[in-house]
Design an enzyme around this catalytic site. Sequence first.
Site, PDB file in Angstrom:
ATOM      1  N   CYS A  76      -4.800  -9.137   4.106  1.00  0.00           N
ATOM      2  CA  CYS A  76      -3.542  -8.932   4.833  1.00  0.00           C
ATOM      3  C   CYS A  76      -2.586 -10.035   4.413  1.00  0.00           C
ATOM      4  CB  CYS A  76      -3.766  -8.952   6.342  1.00  0.00           C
ATOM      5  SG  CYS A  76      -2.236  -8.766   7.302  1.00  0.00           S
ATOM      6  N   CYS A 224       3.519  -4.200   5.291  1.00  0.00           N
ATOM      7  CA  CYS A 224       2.126  -4.383   4.861  1.00  0.00           C
ATOM      8  C   CYS A 224       2.151  -5.125   3.533  1.00  0.00           C
ATOM      9  CB  CYS A 224       1.410  -3.044   4.716  1.00  0.00           C
ATOM     10  SG  CYS A 224      -0.298  -3.197   4.098  1.00  0.00           S
TER      11      CYS A 224
END
Length: 294
Positions: A76, A224
């Site tokens: 992430c 993202c």
Amino acid sequence: MASTAPFAKMNGIGNEIIVADMRGRADQVTAAAALALNGDAATRFDQIMAIHDARTPGTAYYVDILNSDGTSAQACGNGMRCVVQALAAETGQKTFTFETRAGILNAREHADGTISVDMGMPHFGWQEIPLAEEFRDTRMIELQIGPIDAPVLHSPSAVSMGNPHAIFWVDRDVWSYELERFGPLLENHPIFPERANITIAQVTSPESMIIRTWERGAGLTKACGSAACASVVAAARTRRTGRSVNLLTPGGGTLHVEWLDNDHVILTGAAEWEFSGSFDPSTGTWARDTESAA
């Protein structure tokens, strides 16, 4: 409340992040705690970044990542920027080396407050992504949504940034596609044995694009980081862009991704602190710190 751990609610260009300080503890943030935190509007998140003591020599910390559905995530990028900002504010340090499920990541906070994370090298082999069947060229795989003769989305590029991604290229506004409808179907398509992150990408120039992403285990998100990296790598591979690209995200922020000649992908952007508190890593019961209360 049982033995609690500090946390910070943050965001990385709109990607909702909880940074949990699990240093000095032997326990983990449980899936039940993640589900409880995500069920509260104040602590709703896309990923939890749990900072643990280092497990490997040469690294500062081990970072365990959980999605909002309680499942584990390998990478992430936006969350790692939040981790760096939190640790830099605490320690004054500007560079860090982390271990994650995806491997070793290096990160740096710049003088202007932006943060760069080396997201490592992309992988293109069908078994590395992974895909359920062999594709000799993953720049375009056979997958579509809609009628055979008039598909809504089709022929995505597939790439791994430590986690699987499929990028669908579109010419129209990315907001004109019902990603909230198609995302779950594509995430769980049998072609992706480990599920996948699904991105719709519109290239607006050789140096810019707009993306929307349905994140594996989190759903629609405002940004993202690994999807931004995967999109730039896939765009460069298919000659849609160069190797240095600015991406506009649904949260209104901009990320910069550069695919270096050494094959490493650098993600750069901002991170923002919202509030801090403490929580029970087993149950998700939490309380806001008095000094950060609204």
